[in-house]
Scaffold this active site. Structure first.
Site, PDB file in Angstrom:
ATOM      1  N   HIS A 229       0.749  -1.116   0.003  1.00  0.00           N
ATOM      2  CA  HIS A 229       0.283  -0.060  -0.245  1.00  0.00           C
ATOM      3  C   HIS A 229       1.009   1.186   0.152  1.00  0.00           C
ATOM      4  O   HIS A 229       1.219   1.704  -0.630  1.00  0.00           O
ATOM      5  CB  HIS A 229      -1.105   0.245   1.463  1.00  0.00           C
ATOM      6  CG  HIS A 229      -2.073   1.483   1.407  1.00  0.00           C
ATOM      7  ND1 HIS A 229      -2.975   1.926  -0.438  1.00  0.00           N
ATOM      8  CD2 HIS A 229      -1.364   2.545   1.775  1.00  0.00           C
ATOM      9  CE1 HIS A 229      -2.774   2.935  -0.193  1.00  0.00           C
ATOM     10  NE2 HIS A 229      -2.656   3.307   1.234  1.00  0.00           N
ATOM     11  N   TYR A 233       1.830   5.746  -2.428  1.00  0.00           N
ATOM     12  CA  TYR A 233       2.255   7.209  -2.153  1.00  0.00           C
ATOM     13  C   TYR A 233       4.095   7.431  -2.677  1.00  0.00           C
ATOM     14  O   TYR A 233       4.434   8.691  -2.712  1.00  0.00           O
ATOM     15  CB  TYR A 233       1.854   6.863  -0.785  1.00  0.00           C
ATOM     16  CG  TYR A 233       0.135   7.164  -0.719  1.00  0.00           C
ATOM     17  CD1 TYR A 233      -0.891   7.725  -1.127  1.00  0.00           C
ATOM     18  CD2 TYR A 233      -0.342   6.013   0.536  1.00  0.00           C
ATOM     19  CE1 TYR A 233      -2.154   7.562  -1.038  1.00  0.00           C
ATOM     20  CE2 TYR A 233      -1.383   5.654   0.179  1.00  0.00           C
ATOM     21  CZ  TYR A 233      -2.330   6.506  -0.095  1.00  0.00           C
ATOM     22  OH  TYR A 233      -3.674   6.531   0.050  1.00  0.00           O
ATOM     23  N   HIS A 380      -9.303   1.566 -11.539  1.00  0.00           N
ATOM     24  CA  HIS A 380      -8.858   2.127 -10.866  1.00  0.00           C
ATOM     25  C   HIS A 380      -7.305   2.420 -10.519  1.00  0.00           C
ATOM     26  O   HIS A 380      -6.885   3.787 -10.459  1.00  0.00           O
ATOM     27  CB  HIS A 380      -9.162   1.783  -8.807  1.00  0.00           C
ATOM     28  CG  HIS A 380      -8.306   2.060  -7.804  1.00  0.00           C
ATOM     29  ND1 HIS A 380      -8.926   3.650  -6.788  1.00  0.00           N
ATOM     30  CD2 HIS A 380      -7.722   1.832  -6.978  1.00  0.00           C
ATOM     31  CE1 HIS A 380      -7.305   4.327  -6.378  1.00  0.00           C
ATOM     32  NE2 HIS A 380      -6.878   3.133  -5.590  1.00  0.00           N
ATOM     33  N   HIS A 382      -5.139   2.180 -13.109  1.00  0.00           N
ATOM     34  CA  HIS A 382      -4.662   3.557 -14.445  1.00  0.00           C
ATOM     35  C   HIS A 382      -5.418   4.590 -14.378  1.00  0.00           C
ATOM     36  O   HIS A 382      -4.945   5.269 -14.654  1.00  0.00           O
ATOM     37  CB  HIS A 382      -5.708   2.517 -15.299  1.00  0.00           C
ATOM     38  CG  HIS A 382      -4.855   0.881 -15.708  1.00  0.00           C
ATOM     39  ND1 HIS A 382      -4.986   0.272 -14.844  1.00  0.00           N
ATOM     40  CD2 HIS A 382      -3.699   0.938 -16.949  1.00  0.00           C
ATOM     41  CE1 HIS A 382      -4.320  -1.178 -15.964  1.00  0.00           C
ATOM     42  NE2 HIS A 382      -3.158  -0.402 -16.672  1.00  0.00           N
ATOM     43  N   ARG A 443     -10.225  -9.453 -12.896  1.00  0.00           N
ATOM     44  CA  ARG A 443      -9.003  -8.999 -13.658  1.00  0.00           C
ATOM     45  C   ARG A 443      -8.213 -10.062 -13.162  1.00  0.00           C
ATOM     46  O   ARG A 443      -8.588 -11.509 -13.400  1.00  0.00           O
ATOM     47  CB  ARG A 443      -8.055  -8.638 -12.394  1.00  0.00           C
ATOM     48  CG  ARG A 443      -7.852  -8.668 -11.413  1.00  0.00           C
ATOM     49  CD  ARG A 443      -7.633  -7.664  -9.715  1.00  0.00           C
ATOM     50  NE  ARG A 443      -6.398  -7.083  -9.678  1.00  0.00           N
ATOM     51  CZ  ARG A 443      -5.185  -7.064  -8.955  1.00  0.00           C
ATOM     52  NH1 ARG A 443      -5.569  -6.916  -8.198  1.00  0.00           N
ATOM     53  NH2 ARG A 443      -4.157  -6.317  -9.346  1.00  0.00           N
ATOM     54  N   ARG A 444      -7.054  -9.866 -13.931  1.00  0.00           N
ATOM     55  CA  ARG A 444      -5.763 -10.966 -14.256  1.00  0.00           C
ATOM     56  C   ARG A 444      -5.896 -12.261 -14.722  1.00  0.00           C
ATOM     57  O   ARG A 444      -6.013 -13.733 -14.777  1.00  0.00           O
ATOM     58  CB  ARG A 444      -5.297 -11.606 -12.601  1.00  0.00           C
ATOM     59  CG  ARG A 444      -4.488 -10.454 -12.046  1.00  0.00           C
ATOM     60  CD  ARG A 444      -3.816 -10.234 -10.545  1.00  0.00           C
ATOM     61  NE  ARG A 444      -2.783  -9.381 -10.943  1.00  0.00           N
ATOM     62  CZ  ARG A 444      -1.909  -9.259  -9.587  1.00  0.00           C
ATOM     63  NH1 ARG A 444      -2.199 -10.415  -8.043  1.00  0.00           N
ATOM     64  NH2 ARG A 444      -1.314  -8.644  -9.125  1.00  0.00           N
TER      65      ARG A 444
END
Ligand code: HAS
Ligand code: CU
Length: 592
Positions: A229, A233, A380, A382, A443-444
């Protein structure tokens, strides 16, 4: 100060150029894999076996989110520290050493992934960028990551060293804002990378080398997200730095508030790590209460971004009004929309606002059950890293290139077309991805074709969504081609006169308005560590207790709540204290 960066810091400019070129190489490779998998997944064009899809996806993820972003940001941070302290790096050989380590690391990891395409060697690492056990990569994959991360640690040491040397000469001055942003980001990064360092060095690498037989997958996942996570940032904070210190300048104005900018970076330092469990809301081995704490922290973590939205837009408005803009919204017209640096960053910001909304939805424990592991999440990120960050970095490149090469940008109109194409491409792609996720499309997955599946609702059909995703992907590829054309054109350009000076935005409310405590890095680091201990000690202990440090004696999962856990923890204390009190009272009573 009307000189360019390369005039003032020729040696540092060379390092930054190398960092950027490494970053762009990764962008080119990552982009290529991106379009291959888009066309494969949507079924429009397939030339490889679906099993190879996962190798492509691993390469796409690792090259883009690890090498493209991080190489770019070490360049930006080197620029920020040297420019704002107006000081050369202490020892440029040390700088080349960390750069070399990062380059070596990512090369090893890259080879370990790409070798998966051939049977000629027995190496493969198709583990996706999250490298969850029980997927296992070749040891070289993990080793490369370790070297890369150690390289970033040394880079941080390099910047801290510069700041420290500067501080000895300027004991009473405030840390200049760009350096402050670099230092807070790096402290956050040191804390965050502890998780992935333990995951790799203690568990995954020995396991992949055959030194240990098993790992506890919940534990390694949790350690991954301890890092996974905050790493988002680590990508975002350099982009925010550009929005705070370059965007107001190119808008024609000043940064609205230096103190608010400092508060934002401190909030990221303090809150980025204790939120990682919001990626594990659906992991069965973690108690609900811990997830709830992660959710609460995540909601607080919205604050620095909301503050940023306010400050950056206020700064843009200030710029627009300096340029003669008027009215409630009329000022928007006065912004320099023909400048690709401005337009790229503004569009990136606009999309990032949408990304914030999808992030809020992800962050809600109950709504997350609807979107987790669906294409929504891909939509999200992208918008976040793929646009908020990547488009800002590309726009910033148009500003940086003349500074670090001494050459004028080859074409402003191509640059403008590039940033707009990215925005439009991503609008198609990520919007359709979000909607596809709401339909439950995973996804994936190489072949989520849903052939013969009729879906009729107001929003359209699965086929329409696939078409939008493919169209978006093609526009993004076109945008990348324009970006690289401009890069090559600029590097080969001979024009080098009248380049803009290496200057960043002044402030309307400057450091003199910032309470001194904001610069107390020790305090914020201490608080960050305490919060991490609070957020992670119990979850990690209970995961180890249940699944074993090295697995796999996984016992049946018994749902636990923080309530029962805290009662269980407090109970012996309460009982012992009560017994002690009774004993004392009894003893006193007896003696009287
Ligand atoms: Fe996220 C999943 C929650 C931000 C990246 N995220 C991911 C994954 C990635 C990622 C890569 O809680 C997938 C990982 C995987 O492979 O499984 N995310 C959030 C939240 C935020 C957030 C609450 N994410 C980011 C950023 C990323 C990133 C930033 C990369 C850079 N995310 C989640 C959750 C998941 C998740 C769950 C797990 C989902 C699952 O189930 O797997 C927040 O930080 C967002 C805050 C943002 C705002 C927006 C503020 C608006 C601004 C714009 C200002 C406008 C300007 C322009 C400057 C509140 C700052 C104005 C222009 C004019 C013209 C006026
Ligand atoms: Cu997250």
């Amino acid at each position: 100060m009307s000189e360019t960066y390369i005039d003032r810091f020729p040696a540092e400019a060379k390092v930054i150029r190398s960092a950027f070129y490494g970053s762009f190489l990764a962008l080119a490779l990552g982009g290529l894999f991106g379009i291959i998998q888009t066309l494969h997944r949507t079924g429009y064009y397939r030339f490889m076996d679906s099993a190879d899809y996962y190798t492509v996806l691993t390469a796409h993820g690792v090259f883009l989110v690890i090498s493209f972003t991080i190489f770019f940001l070490v360049g930006v941070f080197t620029w920020a520290v040297t420019t704002s302290l107006d000081r050369e790096l202490e020892d440029i050989r040390f700088t080349w050493a960390w750069y070399g380590l990062m380059a070596l690391g990512i090369t090893l990891t890259g080879i370990a992934i790409l070798a998966g395409f051939t049977d000629a060697v027995d190496i493969s690492s198709s583990v996706l960028f999250t490298f969850y056990a029980p997927l296992q990569a070749h040891p070289m994959f993990y080793l490369g990551l370790v070297l890369f991360v150690v390289g970033t640690w040394l880079a941080g040491a390099d910047w801290f060293r510069s700041w420290w040397a500067w501080k000895q000469e300027h004991p009473d001055e405030r840390i200049p804002l760009p350096t402050f942003m670099v230092l807070t980001t790096m402290i956050m990064w040191y804390l965050a990378t502890l998780g992935v360092a333990v995951a790799i060095l203690v568990f995954l690498l020995p396991w992949s080398l055959g030194l240990i037989d098993n790992v506890n997958p919940t534990l390694t996942r949790t350690l991954f997200w301890f890092f996974g996570h905050p790493v988002v940032y680590f990508w975002l904070m350099p982009a925010y730095m550009m929005w705070y210190i370059l965007l107001p300048k190119v808008s024609g104005g000043k940064l609205f508030s230096d103190p608010l900018a400092r508060v934002v970076f401190i909030l990221f330092l303090v809150l980025s790590v204790p939120t990682g469990i919001h990626h594990q809301y659906l992991d069965p081995g973690i108690a609900e209460g811990f997830k709830f704490i992660a959710m609460t922290n995540t909601m607080f973590l919205l604050l620095p971004s909301l503050l940023t939205a306010f400050t950056v837009v206020a700064s843009m408005e200030h710029g627009a009004r300096q340029r003669g803009g008027t009215g409630y919204f009329g000022w928007l017209k006065a912004l320099p929309w023909r400048d690709p640096v401005f337009t790229g960053m503004a569009l990136a910001g606009l999309m990032f606002a949408a990304a914030g909304f999808s992030g809020m939805i992800n962050a809600g424990m109950n709504i997350n059950y609807l979107v987790h592991n669906t294409f929504w999440v891909v939509g999200h990120f992208h918008l976040t890293v793929g646009t908020g960050v990547a488009l800002t970095f590309m726009a910033a490149t148009y500003w940086f290139l003349p500074q670090i090469t001494g050459k004028a940008l080859w074409s402003r109109s191509v640059a403008l077309a590039q940033v707009v194409t990215w925005f439009v491409g991503m609008t198609f792609m990520s919007n359709a991805m979000h909607r596809a996720g709401l339909l439950g499309i995973p996804r994936r997955t190489a072949e989520p074709l849903y052939e013969g599946f009729e879906y009729s609702a107001v929003v359209g059909s699965v086929g329409e969504l696939q078409a939008q995703i493919a169209l978006g992907g093609l526009l993004l590829s076109l945008s990348l081609l324009l970006f690289f054309a401009n890069l090559i054109g600029t590097v080969r350009n001979s024009k080098s006169d009248s380049l803009p000076a290496n200057e960043y935005a002044e402030t309307l409310s400057g450091p003199e308005d910032s309470p001194l405590v904001l610069d107390n890095l020790k305090l914020w680091t201490g608080i960050a560590i305490v919060l991490v201990i609070f957020a992670y000690t119990f979850p990690l202990l209970s995961i180890i207790e249940r699944g074993g440090l090295f697995g796999p004696d996984i016992v049946e999962f018994v749902p636990l709540s923080v309530w029962s856990l805290s009662l269980a923890a407090i109970e012996p204390v309460v009982t012992n204290t009560a017994t002690a009190v009774i004993d004392v009272v009894a003893a006193v009573g007896v003696s009287q």
